[in-house]
Enzyme design. Structure first.
Site, PDB file in Angstrom:
ATOM      1  N   ARG A  71       0.840  -1.192   0.000  1.00  0.00           N
ATOM      2  CA  ARG A  71       0.000   0.000   0.000  1.00  0.00           C
ATOM      3  C   ARG A  71       0.877   1.244   0.000  1.00  0.00           C
ATOM      4  NH1 ARG A  71      -1.867   0.799   4.377  1.00  0.00           N
ATOM      5  NH2 ARG A  71      -1.206  -1.035   5.537  1.00  0.00           N
ATOM      6  N   TYR A 199      -1.358  -3.656  -7.168  1.00  0.00           N
ATOM      7  CA  TYR A 199      -1.044  -4.417  -5.962  1.00  0.00           C
ATOM      8  C   TYR A 199      -2.160  -4.385  -4.904  1.00  0.00           C
ATOM      9  CZ  TYR A 199       0.817  -6.365  -1.834  1.00  0.00           C
ATOM     10  OH  TYR A 199       0.959  -7.172  -0.745  1.00  0.00           O
ATOM     11  N   GLY A 200      -2.530  -5.509  -4.429  1.00  0.00           N
ATOM     12  CA  GLY A 200      -3.353  -5.757  -3.234  1.00  0.00           C
ATOM     13  C   GLY A 200      -4.236  -4.616  -2.775  1.00  0.00           C
ATOM     14  N   SER A 250      -1.309  -3.479  10.331  1.00  0.00           N
ATOM     15  CA  SER A 250      -0.930  -4.377   9.240  1.00  0.00           C
ATOM     16  C   SER A 250       0.343  -5.150   9.590  1.00  0.00           C
ATOM     17  CB  SER A 250      -0.695  -3.565   7.973  1.00  0.00           C
ATOM     18  OG  SER A 250      -1.873  -2.866   7.654  1.00  0.00           O
ATOM     19  N   ALA A 251       0.302  -6.440   9.288  1.00  0.00           N
ATOM     20  CA  ALA A 251       1.427  -7.339   9.543  1.00  0.00           C
ATOM     21  C   ALA A 251       1.823  -7.391  11.019  1.00  0.00           C
ATOM     22  CB  ALA A 251       2.622  -6.990   8.651  1.00  0.00           C
ATOM     23  N   GLY A 253      -0.140  -9.519  13.177  1.00  0.00           N
ATOM     24  CA  GLY A 253      -0.600 -10.771  13.774  1.00  0.00           C
ATOM     25  C   GLY A 253      -2.081 -11.081  13.750  1.00  0.00           C
ATOM     26  N   THR A 255      -4.041 -12.361  11.161  1.00  0.00           N
ATOM     27  CA  THR A 255      -4.316 -13.658  10.533  1.00  0.00           C
ATOM     28  C   THR A 255      -3.852 -14.781  11.458  1.00  0.00           C
ATOM     29  OG1 THR A 255      -4.053 -12.663   8.360  1.00  0.00           O
ATOM     30  CG2 THR A 255      -3.912 -15.058   8.471  1.00  0.00           C
ATOM     31  N   ASN A 256      -2.703 -14.591  12.084  1.00  0.00           N
ATOM     32  CA  ASN A 256      -2.173 -15.632  12.960  1.00  0.00           C
ATOM     33  C   ASN A 256      -3.057 -15.854  14.181  1.00  0.00           C
ATOM     34  OD1 ASN A 256       0.702 -16.843  12.281  1.00  0.00           O
ATOM     35  ND2 ASN A 256       0.578 -14.785  11.422  1.00  0.00           N
ATOM     36  N   SER A 371       5.082 -10.232   0.544  1.00  0.00           N
ATOM     37  CA  SER A 371       4.452 -11.174  -0.396  1.00  0.00           C
ATOM     38  C   SER A 371       3.224 -11.776   0.275  1.00  0.00           C
ATOM     39  CB  SER A 371       5.442 -12.257  -0.814  1.00  0.00           C
ATOM     40  OG  SER A 371       5.981 -12.904   0.307  1.00  0.00           O
ATOM     41  N   ARG A 372       2.236 -12.148  -0.526  1.00  0.00           N
ATOM     42  CA  ARG A 372       0.931 -12.497   0.040  1.00  0.00           C
ATOM     43  C   ARG A 372       0.323 -13.707  -0.638  1.00  0.00           C
ATOM     44  NH1 ARG A 372      -1.543  -8.820   4.096  1.00  0.00           N
ATOM     45  NH2 ARG A 372       0.088  -7.281   4.369  1.00  0.00           N
TER      46      ARG A 372
HETATM   47  P1  GTP Z   1      -2.216  -7.726   7.491  1.00  0.00           P
HETATM   48  O1  GTP Z   1      -2.733  -8.787   6.577  1.00  0.00           O
HETATM   49  O2  GTP Z   1      -1.160  -6.883   6.866  1.00  0.00           O
HETATM   50  O3  GTP Z   1      -3.306  -6.882   8.071  1.00  0.00           O
HETATM   51  O4  GTP Z   1      -1.399  -8.470   8.682  1.00  0.00           O
HETATM   52  P2  GTP Z   1      -1.871  -9.309   9.969  1.00  0.00           P
HETATM   53  O5  GTP Z   1      -2.190  -8.379  11.088  1.00  0.00           O
HETATM   54  O6  GTP Z   1      -2.897 -10.304   9.596  1.00  0.00           O
HETATM   55  O7  GTP Z   1      -0.510 -10.048  10.388  1.00  0.00           O
HETATM   56  P3  GTP Z   1      -0.088 -11.596  10.279  1.00  0.00           P
HETATM   57  O8  GTP Z   1      -0.906 -12.478  11.160  1.00  0.00           O
HETATM   58  O9  GTP Z   1      -0.017 -11.956   8.857  1.00  0.00           O
HETATM   59  O10 GTP Z   1       1.381 -11.542  10.895  1.00  0.00           O
HETATM   60  C1  GTP Z   1       2.368 -10.696  10.382  1.00  0.00           C
HETATM   61  C2  GTP Z   1       3.733 -11.080  10.880  1.00  0.00           C
HETATM   62  O11 GTP Z   1       3.758 -11.086  12.312  1.00  0.00           O
HETATM   63  C3  GTP Z   1       4.162 -12.462  10.424  1.00  0.00           C
HETATM   64  O12 GTP Z   1       5.509 -12.402  10.014  1.00  0.00           O
HETATM   65  C4  GTP Z   1       4.023 -13.305  11.655  1.00  0.00           C
HETATM   66  O13 GTP Z   1       4.940 -14.368  11.673  1.00  0.00           O
HETATM   67  C5  GTP Z   1       4.253 -12.326  12.801  1.00  0.00           C
HETATM   68  N1  GTP Z   1       3.480 -12.714  14.000  1.00  0.00           N
HETATM   69  C6  GTP Z   1       2.154 -12.988  14.054  1.00  0.00           C
HETATM   70  N2  GTP Z   1       1.780 -13.365  15.308  1.00  0.00           N
HETATM   71  C7  GTP Z   1       2.891 -13.296  16.062  1.00  0.00           C
HETATM   72  C8  GTP Z   1       3.158 -13.565  17.448  1.00  0.00           C
HETATM   73  O14 GTP Z   1       2.281 -13.927  18.245  1.00  0.00           O
HETATM   74  N3  GTP Z   1       4.440 -13.384  17.868  1.00  0.00           N
HETATM   75  C9  GTP Z   1       5.432 -12.982  17.019  1.00  0.00           C
HETATM   76  N4  GTP Z   1       6.650 -12.833  17.505  1.00  0.00           N
HETATM   77  N5  GTP Z   1       5.215 -12.741  15.699  1.00  0.00           N
HETATM   78  C10 GTP Z   1       3.976 -12.891  15.228  1.00  0.00           C
HETATM   79  C1  SPV Z   2      -2.925  -4.539   5.322  1.00  0.00           C
HETATM   80  O1  SPV Z   2      -1.959  -3.916   4.894  1.00  0.00           O
HETATM   81  O2  SPV Z   2      -3.471  -4.263   6.418  1.00  0.00           O
HETATM   82  C2  SPV Z   2      -3.469  -5.670   4.545  1.00  0.00           C
HETATM   83  C3  SPV Z   2      -2.951  -5.886   3.196  1.00  0.00           C
HETATM   84  O3  SPV Z   2      -4.341  -6.369   5.013  1.00  0.00           O
HETATM   85  S1  SPV Z   2      -3.646  -4.799   2.059  1.00  0.00           S
HETATM   86  O4  SPV Z   2      -4.829  -5.443   1.463  1.00  0.00           O
HETATM   87  O5  SPV Z   2      -2.638  -4.553   1.018  1.00  0.00           O
HETATM   88  O6  SPV Z   2      -4.043  -3.577   2.695  1.00  0.00           O
HETATM   89 MN    MN Z   3      -4.844  -5.722   7.176  1.00  0.00          MN
END
Ligand code: GTP
Ligand code: SPV
Ligand code: MN
Length: 588
Positions: A71, A199-200, A250-251, A253, A255-256, A371-372
């Site tokens: 983004r 992109y995304g 974003s990124a 955690g 999804t995790n 990468s996604r």
């Molecule tokens: P967006 O799709 O961008 O909104 O991201 P998101 O909030 O869904 O994040 P996602 O779950 O994809 O995790 C992003 C990064 O954080 C990855 O590299 C994971 O490995 C790391 N991560 C997620 N959960 C944890 C956690 O509990 N501990 C640590 N140390 N890293 C984590």
């Molecule tokens: C984020 O950045 O929070 C995402 C990926 O979930 S995007 O769809 O590119 O915004």
């Molecule tokens: Mn997001």
């Protein structure tokens, strides 16, 4: 042939075509035959690569331009009449200026290309929560991604009828010129324009552009909330279900957490976690006075790096069929995909995200850090049966959280709703690769909505406060931080599946079955109350990440005061009061 007689759709498509001059217009009907033909076509032109169909059935691969991998926040604009209404955090452009600029950029840019018309629903078609969008685009990649991420099909036209309203989305790749890249939002016209990106989040217009930026404006007007939140359900051994929503930047955690697998002894007792959504929640007040949340999406646009059999087996399983991979690496030995963290040892030879030969000695990342995978929700083994519920799920708790190496404890609970809004409003987090710009820089990201609130941030806080007054049975509000580091820069808390231990404490607090310590910032767990069975972390280490350092928080409060200044009189008085309380608590 047009698939609808909705005059507003026809008008929008005609106007778009007159501007961009495509050779042809293709109306997407959502059928598997049509999508299959588009995949075939994209493989023919090299836009997509068909992966190993035995190991990864229905999976494809795509590379974006090197300058188009995330983004672009500084080129994302809120275009409302009055600049003040966009607030100090958003980039703003005058609507007539923005329309004129985009028209100039997109004029004739679909010559020699096809314009696809995508009818899609955010949410289940016909549910009171749902809204329809029409996106026109010159990208097959966008069509195929939208077909995974949203509910695409002619039933959207049936629902609209001859006169129904929808969110307009115009996307044109143009020349993928980063200097002419603009992601424009016109909340007063329910319109989105995206040019010069492929992109995304810049181009899948149902996602951040509609479901957060435009929807946050609609929610404010109509009395509901559009949030950057995952939604998950915890099933207890007695079969009862409890739902939580969590906002992390974003990124960081989402999804995790949404797909976590609890530690073994929790599983043995009968605990289960189910995923309702991993990125966006639309939240309304139910007849029972509780907050009800739905996930308006239909798939996961997830961060690939770090996803593996141990960290997130559910996400990995979801990517094993019908998935589009973007900017990961290809393993030429068997035409499958790889990214950093998928396996401990990388394959000997890869083709990296740029298309270059790669070996472990190359000294660069094989997959882009942002990468996604675009994976259908239906492929996720822990998808909640409530995923398809029109009413959504009732929330016991709302969780905020950021990436903070210091200061913010593993978990704490707000004193009440308004204090919870304060806790969300003061969120700071280290930047990630999800947006262009430096990574690891601490910045304010209130409610994880800094890049996504479609109007003035202080008014957005005000909307939260106003909602609180209307919710008879509000969820409890918490803050978590999985990212505390030791002096060598290692994460102290194991995270991932072990985050269940924190959810457990949170749900016990909601049920009123565990005590807590009142501190300057809110209620913090006694270390003994966070389950450590099977963990090597000592109680003392746990204490260290639960400790509220009043000197640090005093400094944090000063910094927040400076941050709040930009909001002037528009800042709700409830937040100012919470800040005064925090300052006083840190002085005592
Ligand atoms: P967006 O799709 O961008 O909104 O991201 P998101 O909030 O869904 O994040 P996602 O779950 O994809 O995790 C992003 C990064 O954080 C990855 O590299 C994971 O490995 C790391 N991560 C997620 N959960 C944890 C956690 O509990 N501990 C640590 N140390 N890293 C984590
Ligand atoms: C984020 O950045 O929070 C995402 C990926 O979930 S995007 O769809 O590119 O915004
Ligand atoms: Mn997001």
């Amino acid at each position: 042939m047009a698939l609808t007689n909705n005059r507003k759709v026809l008008e929008f498509v005609n106007e778009s075509a007159e501007l961009a001059c495509p050779d042809e217009i293709v109306w997407i009907d959502g059928s598997e035959e049509q999508l299959a033909a588009l995949r075939e076509q994209a493989v023919g032109t090299g836009e997509m690569i068909r992966l190993n169909q035995t190991k990864l059935p229905g999976c494809y691969y795509h590379r974006t331009a090197q300058n188009d991998v995330a983004r672009v926040e500084d080129r994302t604009f809120i275009c409302c009449k009055n600049k003040e209404d966009a607030g100090p955090i958003n980039y703003w452009m005058d609507p007539s200026e923005a329309y004129a600029l985009c028209r100039e950029i997109a004029r004739g840019k679909m010559k020699g290309r096809t314009m696809y018309v995508i009818p899609y629903s955010m949410g289940i078609v016909g549910s009171p929560f749902s809204k329809i969008g029409i996106e026109v685009t010159d990208s097959i990649y966008v069509v195929l991604n939208m077909a995974i991420m949203t509910r695409v099909g002619t039933e959207c036209y049936d629902y609209l009828g001859e006169d129904g309203d929808f969110i307009k989305g115009f996307h044109c790749k143009c020349d993928v010129d980063p200097e002419k890249r603009y992601i424009m939002h016109f909340p007063e016209d329910n319109t989105i324009i995206s040019v010069n990106s492929a992109y995304g989040g810049n181009v899948l217009l149902g996602k951040k552009c509609f479901a957060l930026r435009i929807a946050s404006c609609l929610g404010r007007k109509e009395g509901w909330m559009a949030e950057h939140m995952l939604i998950l359900g915890v099933t207890y051994p007695d079969g009862s279900k409890h739902y939580l929503a969590a906002a992390f930047p974003s990124a960081c955690g989402k999804t995790n957490l949404a797909m976590l697998i609890p530690p073994k002894h929790y599983l043995e007792k009968g605990y289960r976690v189910e995923c309702v959504g991993d990125d966006i929640a639309w939240i309304r007040i139910g007849a029972d006075g509780r907050l009800w949340a739905v996930n308006p999406e239909n798939g996961f646009f997830g961060v690939a790096p770090g996803t593996n059999e141990k960290s997130n087996p559910n996400a990995l399983a979801a990517t094993r069929q019908g998935t589009i991979f973007t900017n990961v690496a290809i393993d030429p030995a068997d035409n499958t995909v790889w990214w950093e963290g998928l396996t401990k040892n990388p394959p000997e030879k890869l083709i990296d995200w740029l298309g270059n030969p790669w070996t472990p000695a190359s000294g660069v990342k094989a997959a882009h850090p942002n990468s996604r995978f675009t994976a259908p929700a239906k492929g996720c083994p822990c998808l909640s049966p409530a995923f398809d519920s029109k009413d959504g799920v009732p929330l016991d708790a709302i969780i905020f959280g950021g990436r903070r190496a210091t200061t913010t404890p593993l978990v704490y609970q707000s004193r009440d709703w308004n204090h919870g809004v304060f806790v969300g409003s003061i969120m700071s987090s280290e930047t990630t690769a999800a947006a262009t710009g430096a990574v690891g820089v601490l910045r304010h990201d209130p409610m994880a909505m800094k890049p996504f609130a479609g109007y003035h941030m202080a008014d957005y806080f005000g909307h939260w406060i106003e909602m609180g007054k209307k919710i008879k049975n509000p969820p409890k509000i918490f803050n978590v931080n999985w990212f505390r580091q030791d002096k060598d820069g290692n994460f102290i808390w194991p995270g991932f599946g072990d985050n269940m231990r924190v959810l457990d404490w949170i749900l016990k607090r909601c049920a009123g079955t565990v005590d807590a310590r009142e501190t300057a910032i809110g209620y913090v767990p006694y270390a003994k109350d966070i389950d450590r069975e099977g963990l090597s972390i000592t109680e003392e280490t746990l204490e260290s990440i639960l400790y509220v350092d009043r000197a640090r928080w005093g400094a944090e409060a000063e910094e927040i005061e400076g941050y709040y200044k930009q909001f002037g009189d528009r800042l709700p008085k409830e937040l100012r009061e919470s800040l005064e309380t925090l300052k006083a608590n840190c002085r005592e």
